[in-house]
Design a protein around this motif. Structure first.
Motif, PDB file in Angstrom:
ATOM      1  N   GLU A   1       0.801  -1.228   0.000  1.00  8.09           N
ATOM      2  CA  GLU A   1       0.000   0.000   0.000  1.00  8.09           C
ATOM      3  C   GLU A   1       0.833   1.278   0.000  1.00  8.09           C
ATOM      4  O   GLU A   1       0.295   2.369   0.173  1.00  8.09           O
ATOM      5  N   VAL A   2       2.127   1.160  -0.202  1.00  9.75           N
ATOM      6  CA  VAL A   2       2.992   2.345  -0.199  1.00  9.75           C
ATOM      7  C   VAL A   2       2.806   3.117  -1.503  1.00  9.75           C
ATOM      8  O   VAL A   2       2.883   2.555  -2.588  1.00  9.75           O
ATOM      9  N   GLU A   3       2.557   4.418  -1.389  1.00  9.49           N
ATOM     10  CA  GLU A   3       2.319   5.258  -2.553  1.00  9.49           C
ATOM     11  C   GLU A   3       3.577   6.012  -2.952  1.00  9.49           C
ATOM     12  O   GLU A   3       4.546   6.107  -2.187  1.00  9.49           O
ATOM     13  N   THR A   4       3.543   6.558  -4.164  1.00  2.42           N
ATOM     14  CA  THR A   4       4.665   7.361  -4.648  1.00  2.42           C
ATOM     15  C   THR A   4       4.881   8.558  -3.724  1.00  2.42           C
ATOM     16  O   THR A   4       3.935   9.264  -3.377  1.00  2.42           O
ATOM     17  N   GLY A   5       6.120   8.764  -3.333  1.00  2.00           N
ATOM     18  CA  GLY A   5       6.452   9.855  -2.433  1.00  2.00           C
ATOM     19  C   GLY A   5       6.479   9.450  -0.970  1.00  2.00           C
ATOM     20  O   GLY A   5       6.947  10.221  -0.127  1.00  2.00           O
ATOM     21  N   GLN A   6       6.015   8.262  -0.653  1.00  5.60           N
ATOM     22  CA  GLN A   6       6.013   7.805   0.729  1.00  5.60           C
ATOM     23  C   GLN A   6       7.320   7.114   1.094  1.00  5.60           C
ATOM     24  O   GLN A   6       7.968   6.498   0.240  1.00  5.60           O
ATOM     25  N   ILE A   7       7.662   7.205   2.373  1.00  4.65           N
ATOM     26  CA  ILE A   7       8.867   6.571   2.905  1.00  4.65           C
ATOM     27  C   ILE A   7       8.479   5.641   4.047  1.00  4.65           C
ATOM     28  O   ILE A   7       7.691   6.020   4.914  1.00  4.65           O
ATOM     29  N   VAL A   8       8.984   4.439   4.031  1.00  5.17           N
ATOM     30  CA  VAL A   8       8.765   3.489   5.125  1.00  5.17           C
ATOM     31  C   VAL A   8       9.924   3.618   6.105  1.00  5.17           C
ATOM     32  O   VAL A   8      11.089   3.462   5.716  1.00  5.17           O
ATOM     33  N   HIS A   9       9.603   3.916   7.370  1.00  7.92           N
ATOM     34  CA  HIS A   9      10.628   4.094   8.397  1.00  7.92           C
ATOM     35  C   HIS A   9      10.692   2.880   9.335  1.00  7.92           C
ATOM     36  O   HIS A   9       9.767   2.060   9.368  1.00  7.92           O
ATOM     37  N   LEU A  10      11.759   2.818  10.100  1.00  9.89           N
ATOM     38  CA  LEU A  10      11.943   1.722  11.052  1.00  9.89           C
ATOM     39  C   LEU A  10      10.758   1.590  12.005  1.00  9.89           C
ATOM     40  O   LEU A  10      10.329   0.486  12.325  1.00  9.89           O
ATOM     41  N   SER A  11      10.233   2.727  12.450  1.00 11.12           N
ATOM     42  CA  SER A  11       9.155   2.709  13.430  1.00 11.12           C
ATOM     43  C   SER A  11       7.878   2.080  12.887  1.00 11.12           C
ATOM     44  O   SER A  11       6.978   1.733  13.655  1.00 11.12           O
ATOM     45  N   GLU A  12       7.751   1.937  11.579  1.00  8.07           N
ATOM     46  CA  GLU A  12       6.552   1.368  10.965  1.00  8.07           C
ATOM     47  C   GLU A  12       6.654  -0.153  10.777  1.00  8.07           C
ATOM     48  O   GLU A  12       5.712  -0.783  10.306  1.00  8.07           O
ATOM     49  N   ILE A  13       7.788  -0.726  11.120  1.00  7.11           N
ATOM     50  CA  ILE A  13       8.014  -2.154  10.897  1.00  7.11           C
ATOM     51  C   ILE A  13       7.726  -2.927  12.180  1.00  7.11           C
ATOM     52  O   ILE A  13       8.227  -2.597  13.252  1.00  7.11           O
ATOM     53  N   ALA A  14       6.901  -3.946  12.047  1.00  5.74           N
ATOM     54  CA  ALA A  14       6.559  -4.789  13.205  1.00  5.74           C
ATOM     55  C   ALA A  14       7.664  -5.813  13.437  1.00  5.74           C
ATOM     56  O   ALA A  14       7.978  -6.617  12.552  1.00  5.74           O
ATOM     57  N   LEU A  15       8.271  -5.769  14.612  1.00  6.47           N
ATOM     58  CA  LEU A  15       9.318  -6.715  14.978  1.00  6.47           C
ATOM     59  C   LEU A  15       8.732  -7.817  15.862  1.00  6.47           C
ATOM     60  O   LEU A  15       7.761  -7.582  16.591  1.00  6.47           O
ATOM     61  N   PRO A  16       9.310  -9.010  15.809  1.00  7.02           N
ATOM     62  CA  PRO A  16       8.804 -10.110  16.655  1.00  7.02           C
ATOM     63  C   PRO A  16       8.935  -9.777  18.142  1.00  7.02           C
ATOM     64  O   PRO A  16       9.711  -8.900  18.542  1.00  7.02           O
ATOM     65  N   ALA A  17       8.172 -10.484  18.958  1.00  8.17           N
ATOM     66  CA  ALA A  17       8.247 -10.296  20.411  1.00  8.17           C
ATOM     67  C   ALA A  17       9.664 -10.554  20.912  1.00  8.17           C
ATOM     68  O   ALA A  17      10.331 -11.490  20.479  1.00  8.17           O
ATOM     69  N   GLY A  18      10.122  -9.667  21.787  1.00  6.74           N
ATOM     70  CA  GLY A  18      11.445  -9.820  22.361  1.00  6.74           C
ATOM     71  C   GLY A  18      12.558  -9.252  21.520  1.00  6.74           C
ATOM     72  O   GLY A  18      13.737  -9.328  21.899  1.00  6.74           O
ATOM     73  N   VAL A  19      12.210  -8.665  20.370  1.00 12.77           N
ATOM     74  CA  VAL A  19      13.213  -8.121  19.448  1.00 12.77           C
ATOM     75  C   VAL A  19      13.038  -6.607  19.359  1.00 12.77           C
ATOM     76  O   VAL A  19      11.927  -6.119  19.133  1.00 12.77           O
ATOM     77  N   THR A  20      14.110  -5.844  19.551  1.00 16.13           N
ATOM     78  CA  THR A  20      14.036  -4.393  19.471  1.00 16.13           C
ATOM     79  C   THR A  20      15.052  -3.861  18.466  1.00 16.13           C
ATOM     80  O   THR A  20      16.093  -4.471  18.221  1.00 16.13           O
ATOM     81  N   SER A  21      14.743  -2.707  17.897  1.00 13.24           N
ATOM     82  CA  SER A  21      15.643  -2.049  16.952  1.00 13.24           C
ATOM     83  C   SER A  21      16.715  -1.293  17.726  1.00 13.24           C
ATOM     84  O   SER A  21      16.401  -0.489  18.613  1.00 13.24           O
ATOM     85  N   VAL A  22      17.968  -1.530  17.386  1.00 15.62           N
ATOM     86  CA  VAL A  22      19.072  -0.832  18.053  1.00 15.62           C
ATOM     87  C   VAL A  22      19.008   0.660  17.761  1.00 15.62           C
ATOM     88  O   VAL A  22      19.211   1.497  18.645  1.00 15.62           O
ATOM     89  N   ALA A  23      18.698   1.028  16.520  1.00 17.11           N
ATOM     90  CA  ALA A  23      18.647   2.437  16.142  1.00 17.11           C
ATOM     91  C   ALA A  23      17.526   3.167  16.878  1.00 17.11           C
ATOM     92  O   ALA A  23      17.729   4.252  17.430  1.00 17.11           O
ATOM     93  N   LEU A  24      16.328   2.589  16.897  1.00  8.69           N
ATOM     94  CA  LEU A  24      15.191   3.252  17.543  1.00  8.69           C
ATOM     95  C   LEU A  24      15.399   3.417  19.045  1.00  8.69           C
ATOM     96  O   LEU A  24      14.860   4.346  19.657  1.00  8.69           O
TER      97      LEU A  24
END
Length: 228
Positions: free
Chosen positions: A154-177
């Motif tokens: 569903e991503v449209e032209t001009g849109q950006i997908v960021h780390l915060s929009e990605i669902a990570l499994p339970a117990g897993v966290t993003s180092v950057a975020l």
């Protein structure tokens, strides 16, 4: 939960650059090392073809591995690879011991889904750009995901997908975020194709700005001439 791969190795006693070159040239073996935990670093040697065969599976780069050293078994992750600059052959491998109860950082590959049916591509004629191909995460060894999915449907032209929009499994966290909102990195985007209406509008706007600027300069010049 990550499955385990196994790899056989031997303790390496012949040290130095010359010894490493002889291993690679004469025996089809590469030097390696395993370190970390409460043990000293241990130099190893491995059969090149076995390691290179294992590396054909992308999961090998983020899975918990079992390194068989004689009768001993070491749990580890692949930490670094050195390859020949021209032939791309593996020249050296680094493995880090892991503790089942201690969280670690590992880079997990991204699998982009529905790229051909992405709204911005299929309907709007856009082009997908990948800003990241993997994500650095922190978790317990048993929770390391094989890969992380990013759905582009569903991503449209001009849109950006960021780390915060990605669902990570339970117990897993993003180092950057974990470092704060300023580290919410772009993962992928859909851009308009070159020569599209958006690009033409941008060019036209730039041209108008230039014309306005030139007109202002001309009027100043005329005012200056009249004063003289």
């Amino acid at each position: 939960m990550s499955d385990q791969f196994e790899l056989n190795a031997e303790v390496r006693t012949d040290m130095g650059k010359g010894a490493s070159r002889r291993l690679r040239r004469d025996a089809g073996v590469i030097p390696a090392i395993i370190y970390g935990g409460d043990k000293d670093p241990t130099p190893l040697s491995m059969i090149r073809k076995d390691l290179e065969k294992a590396l054909e599976n992308e999961a090998y780069y983020s899975h918990v591995l079992t390194i068989n050293v004689g009768k001993d078994k070491e749990k580890a992750i692949l930490k670094d690879l050195q390859r020949h600059p021209a032939k791309n052959r593996v020249m050296h491998a680094d493995f880090m011991r892991i503790d089942d109860n201690v969280a670690l950082r590992v880079n997990v590959p991204i699998h982009f889904l529905n790229e051909t049916s992405c709204y911005g591509v299929k309907t709007q004629g856009g082009i997908i750009q990948h800003q990241q191909t993997d994500i650095e995460v922190q978790c317990l060894p048993a929770d390391i995901p094989t890969f992380i999915e990013v759905d582009m449907l569903e991503v449209e032209t001009g849109q950006i997908v960021h780390l915060s929009e990605i669902a990570l499994p339970a117990g897993v966290t993003s180092v950057a975020l974990a470092l704060g909102e300023d580290h919410d990195l772009a993962v992928a985007s859909v851009i308009a194709p070159k020569g599209s209406d958006e690009d033409l509008d941008a060019v036209s706007a730039d041209a108008e700005d230039v014309e306005d600027g030139e007109g202002a300069d001309d009027s100043k010049s005329e005012e200056g001439d009249s004063e003289d």
